[in-house]
Write a protein that holds these residues in place. Structure first.
Motif, PDB file in Angstrom:
ATOM      1  N   GLU A  53      -7.682   1.038  11.755  1.00 34.24           N
ATOM      2  CA  GLU A  53      -7.629  -0.393  11.745  1.00 34.24           C
ATOM      3  C   GLU A  53      -8.259  -1.315  10.649  1.00 34.24           C
ATOM      4  OE1 GLU A  53      -7.448  -1.138  16.362  1.00 34.24           O
ATOM      5  OE2 GLU A  53      -9.137  -0.205  15.844  1.00 34.24           O
ATOM      6  N   LEU A  54      -8.988  -0.676  10.076  1.00 41.09           N
ATOM      7  CA  LEU A  54      -9.916  -1.291   9.016  1.00 41.09           C
ATOM      8  C   LEU A  54     -10.176  -0.322   7.977  1.00 41.09           C
ATOM      9  CD1 LEU A  54     -11.357  -4.048   8.012  1.00 41.09           C
ATOM     10  CD2 LEU A  54     -13.411  -3.163   9.345  1.00 41.09           C
ATOM     11  N   SER A  72      -2.810  -1.871   0.064  1.00 37.08           N
ATOM     12  CA  SER A  72      -3.047  -1.798   1.695  1.00 37.08           C
ATOM     13  C   SER A  72      -2.257  -2.626   2.454  1.00 37.08           C
ATOM     14  CB  SER A  72      -4.505  -1.568   2.034  1.00 37.08           C
ATOM     15  OG  SER A  72      -4.470  -1.053   3.235  1.00 37.08           O
ATOM     16  N   ASP A  73      -1.684  -1.831   3.445  1.00 39.35           N
ATOM     17  CA  ASP A  73      -1.041  -2.798   4.628  1.00 39.35           C
ATOM     18  C   ASP A  73      -2.091  -2.896   5.583  1.00 39.35           C
ATOM     19  OD1 ASP A  73       1.404  -3.054   3.210  1.00 39.35           O
ATOM     20  OD2 ASP A  73       1.924  -1.133   4.063  1.00 39.35           O
ATOM     21  N   ILE A  74      -3.002  -2.473   5.535  1.00 40.52           N
ATOM     22  CA  ILE A  74      -4.317  -2.459   6.477  1.00 40.52           C
ATOM     23  C   ILE A  74      -5.294  -3.288   6.227  1.00 40.52           C
ATOM     24  CG2 ILE A  74      -5.812  -1.002   7.778  1.00 40.52           C
ATOM     25  CD1 ILE A  74      -3.995   1.475   7.413  1.00 40.52           C
ATOM     26  N   ASP A  75      -5.855  -4.103   7.120  1.00 43.69           N
ATOM     27  CA  ASP A  75      -7.180  -5.052   6.584  1.00 43.69           C
ATOM     28  C   ASP A  75      -8.125  -4.219   6.129  1.00 43.69           C
ATOM     29  OD1 ASP A  75      -5.780  -6.921   7.836  1.00 43.69           O
ATOM     30  OD2 ASP A  75      -7.316  -6.774   9.757  1.00 43.69           O
ATOM     31  N   VAL A  76      -8.715  -4.640   5.140  1.00 46.50           N
ATOM     32  CA  VAL A  76      -9.732  -4.332   4.131  1.00 46.50           C
ATOM     33  C   VAL A  76     -10.962  -5.178   4.080  1.00 46.50           C
ATOM     34  CG1 VAL A  76     -10.394  -3.435   1.801  1.00 46.50           C
ATOM     35  CG2 VAL A  76      -7.982  -3.098   2.548  1.00 46.50           C
ATOM     36  N   LEU A  77     -12.247  -4.447   4.285  1.00 44.22           N
ATOM     37  CA  LEU A  77     -13.403  -5.272   4.231  1.00 44.22           C
ATOM     38  C   LEU A  77     -14.075  -4.765   2.975  1.00 44.22           C
ATOM     39  CD1 LEU A  77     -15.835  -7.308   5.271  1.00 44.22           C
ATOM     40  CD2 LEU A  77     -16.513  -5.080   6.609  1.00 44.22           C
ATOM     41  N   LEU A  83      -7.368  -3.105  -2.318  1.00 39.13           N
ATOM     42  CA  LEU A  83      -7.089  -4.266  -1.699  1.00 39.13           C
ATOM     43  C   LEU A  83      -5.741  -4.781  -2.001  1.00 39.13           C
ATOM     44  CD1 LEU A  83     -10.201  -6.151  -2.883  1.00 39.13           C
ATOM     45  CD2 LEU A  83      -9.470  -6.026  -0.503  1.00 39.13           C
ATOM     46  N   TYR A 117     -13.596  -2.758  16.046  1.00 38.94           N
ATOM     47  CA  TYR A 117     -12.453  -1.810  15.714  1.00 38.94           C
ATOM     48  C   TYR A 117     -12.830  -0.517  16.425  1.00 38.94           C
ATOM     49  CZ  TYR A 117     -11.531  -5.356  12.373  1.00 38.94           C
ATOM     50  OH  TYR A 117     -11.091  -6.621  11.676  1.00 38.94           O
TER      51      TYR A 117
END
Length: 141
Positions: A103-104, A131-136, A128, A2
């Motif tokens: 991005e994350l 969000s419209d963005i990836d979440v780790l 989680l 990322y």
């Protein structure tokens, strides 16, 4: 890999795990934004303005200290920027992620112990879900 990762922190003791994950996921020339969201209370008929200001100042100072501590955990060759905002944590995390074009989002599952450690923290859960963005989600041992 990322290019831009948002790493929210509440100052809990799990920063090492989060820093390790982010360091492995970031491109060589990428950027990490370490964010802490300071809450803000407002005065009311029952609270003196001076006391409320003192509490708000303390919360902001603690947030500044949390991002500074986390930034120090990264290797010197990693581009890390710190940011402190005031507001509701989950909403502010998502707003910053959108504004900054990350991005994350890498977020800890919970800074709690005891019974709370069996559940995802409420802030992480809200991020989680919204969000419209990836979440780790980093699981804390």
């Amino acid at each position: 890999m990322y290019n831009k990762i948002l790493l929210p922190t509440d100052g809990s003791g799990y920063a090492e795990q989060e820093v390790d994950r982010v360091s492995r996921l970031l491109c060589d020339d990428g950027e990490v934004i370490v964010l802490s969201v300071a809450g803000k209370i407002t005065s009311s008929a029952f609270q003196r303005k001076a006391k409320v200001k003192k509490v708000n100042d303390r919360m902001k100072r603690e947030a500044e200290e949390a991002v500074a501590r986390m930034k120090e955990m990264f290797d010197d060759d990693i581009n890390v920027r710190t940011l402190v905002k005031t507001g509701f944590p989950a909403e502010t995390i998502n707003e910053v992620a959108e504004e900054e074009g990350v991005e994350l989002i890498v977020i800890s599952s919970s800074g709690k112990s005891g019974l709370h450690k069996f559940f995802i923290g409420s802030v992480a859960e809200k991020v989680l879900k919204t969000s419209d963005i990836d979440v780790l989600l980093v699981h804390n041992n």
